[in-house]
Design a protein around this motif. Structure first.
Motif, PDB file in Angstrom:
ATOM      1  N   ALA A 160       0.767  -1.275   0.144  1.00 46.58           N
ATOM      2  CA  ALA A 160       0.096  -0.280  -0.605  1.00 46.58           C
ATOM      3  C   ALA A 160       1.076   1.633   0.168  1.00 46.58           C
ATOM      4  O   ALA A 160       1.057   2.362  -0.865  1.00 46.58           O
ATOM      5  N   ARG A 161       2.156   1.263   0.599  1.00 52.37           N
ATOM      6  CA  ARG A 161       3.064   2.623   0.610  1.00 52.37           C
ATOM      7  C   ARG A 161       3.484   2.828  -0.526  1.00 52.37           C
ATOM      8  O   ARG A 161       3.518   3.422  -1.052  1.00 52.37           O
ATOM      9  N   GLN A 164       1.131   4.231  -2.548  1.00 52.89           N
ATOM     10  CA  GLN A 164       0.941   5.618  -2.071  1.00 52.89           C
ATOM     11  C   GLN A 164       1.921   6.255  -3.047  1.00 52.89           C
ATOM     12  O   GLN A 164       2.324   7.762  -3.529  1.00 52.89           O
ATOM     13  N   GLN A 195       3.372  16.643  -2.035  1.00 54.96           N
ATOM     14  CA  GLN A 195       3.088  15.343  -2.297  1.00 54.96           C
ATOM     15  C   GLN A 195       4.217  14.588  -1.183  1.00 54.96           C
ATOM     16  O   GLN A 195       3.664  13.544  -0.558  1.00 54.96           O
ATOM     17  N   GLU A 198       2.513  14.345   1.991  1.00 56.10           N
ATOM     18  CA  GLU A 198       0.912  13.154   2.187  1.00 56.10           C
ATOM     19  C   GLU A 198       1.516  12.017   2.175  1.00 56.10           C
ATOM     20  O   GLU A 198       1.555  11.486   3.169  1.00 56.10           O
ATOM     21  N   LEU A 199       3.364  12.205   2.714  1.00 53.93           N
ATOM     22  CA  LEU A 199       4.061  10.867   2.272  1.00 53.93           C
ATOM     23  C   LEU A 199       4.422  10.714   4.083  1.00 53.93           C
ATOM     24  O   LEU A 199       4.997   9.403   4.551  1.00 53.93           O
TER      25      LEU A 199
END
Length: 234
Positions: A160-161, A164, A195, A198-199
């Motif tokens: 999932a990471r 992303q 971005q 968000e990470l």
């Protein structure tokens, strides 16, 4: 469990439950084996005090060699009889554990029940009965199932990471490819900053630096946390 560091807590629960079912252990441990490295990482609990995980290698002690080889050969269990004095010495030198107020039996029984990732172990002054070993095998099976689930969750989180990260990269890539003039670098820098945030990557500023080797200069386009954009030459 959400992270491997919690194995210390799991080891403490194992020690408590062994005593609850009548297996009076001097210590117990959860061990994970790395066959390629020929090593084991051990989460040891001694009298309900959990020690930090300790990595040991097969050549560090004859017991470790026997345990790793037993696991590699897919044995179900292994029992080692260890002279009491050697047990006390090894506990201190390898794990930093002081064995005190022990009955000083001539032999300490080191019992392991193996699973797909390593084994659960316990040290006792009396041999564990077959009845209690059967219960201990059930403990080991539950641990194996739970640890398998833990690894599956970690793998899913990693996937999932990665997804992303790829999505964030694509947003920045698309914005950069759509640029038609250098002034748009301000917007691209702002998007890059957002971005990264968000990470979970916190930075004071971010942007772009272009090196002009011929003139020994660097052109900089940067964005600050307050949204202010600046550029300049170095």
């Amino acid at each position: 469990m959400q992270k491997s560091e919690e194995l210390s807590e799991a080891g403490s629960v194992l020690f408590q439950q062994l005593h609850a079912i009548g297996i009076v252990a001097e210590g117990s441990w959860i061990t994970l084996i790395d066959p390629e490295e020929d090593s084991m990482t051990m989460w040891v609990t001694h009298h309900n005090i959990s020690k930090i995980p300790k990595k040991v290698f097969g050549d560090d002690h004859p017991n470790f060699r026997a345990e790793i080889d037993a696991w590699k050969s897919k044995q179900e269990s292994i029992k080692i009889q260890m002279p009491y004095d050697d047990f006390v010495k090894s506990s201190k030198e390898i794990f930093g554990i002081e064995v005190v107020n022990a009955p000083q039996k001539p032999i300490v029984y080191i019992q392991h029940i193996l699973h797909g990732f390593g084994f659960l172990g316990a040290s006792t002054y009396e041999e564990i009965s077959e009845k209690d070993l059967a219960i201990y095998r059930r403990f080991t099976k539950v641990f194996e199932q739970t640890y398998t689930r833990f690894l599956d969750l970690k793998k899913a989180e990693a996937q999932a990471r990665e997804a992303q990260i790829e999505a964030a990269l694509e947003r920045v890539r698309s914005r950069a490819m759509a640029m038609r003039k250098s002034e748009e670098l301000a917007e691209a820098a702002e998007l890059l900053y957002g971005q990264l945030g968000e990470l979970g990557i916190t930075s004071w500023t971010c942007g772009y630096v272009f090196i002009d080797e011929e003139n020994n200069q660097a052109k900089v386009w940067m964005i600050e946390p307050n949204g202010q954009f600046f550029w300049g030459l170095w």
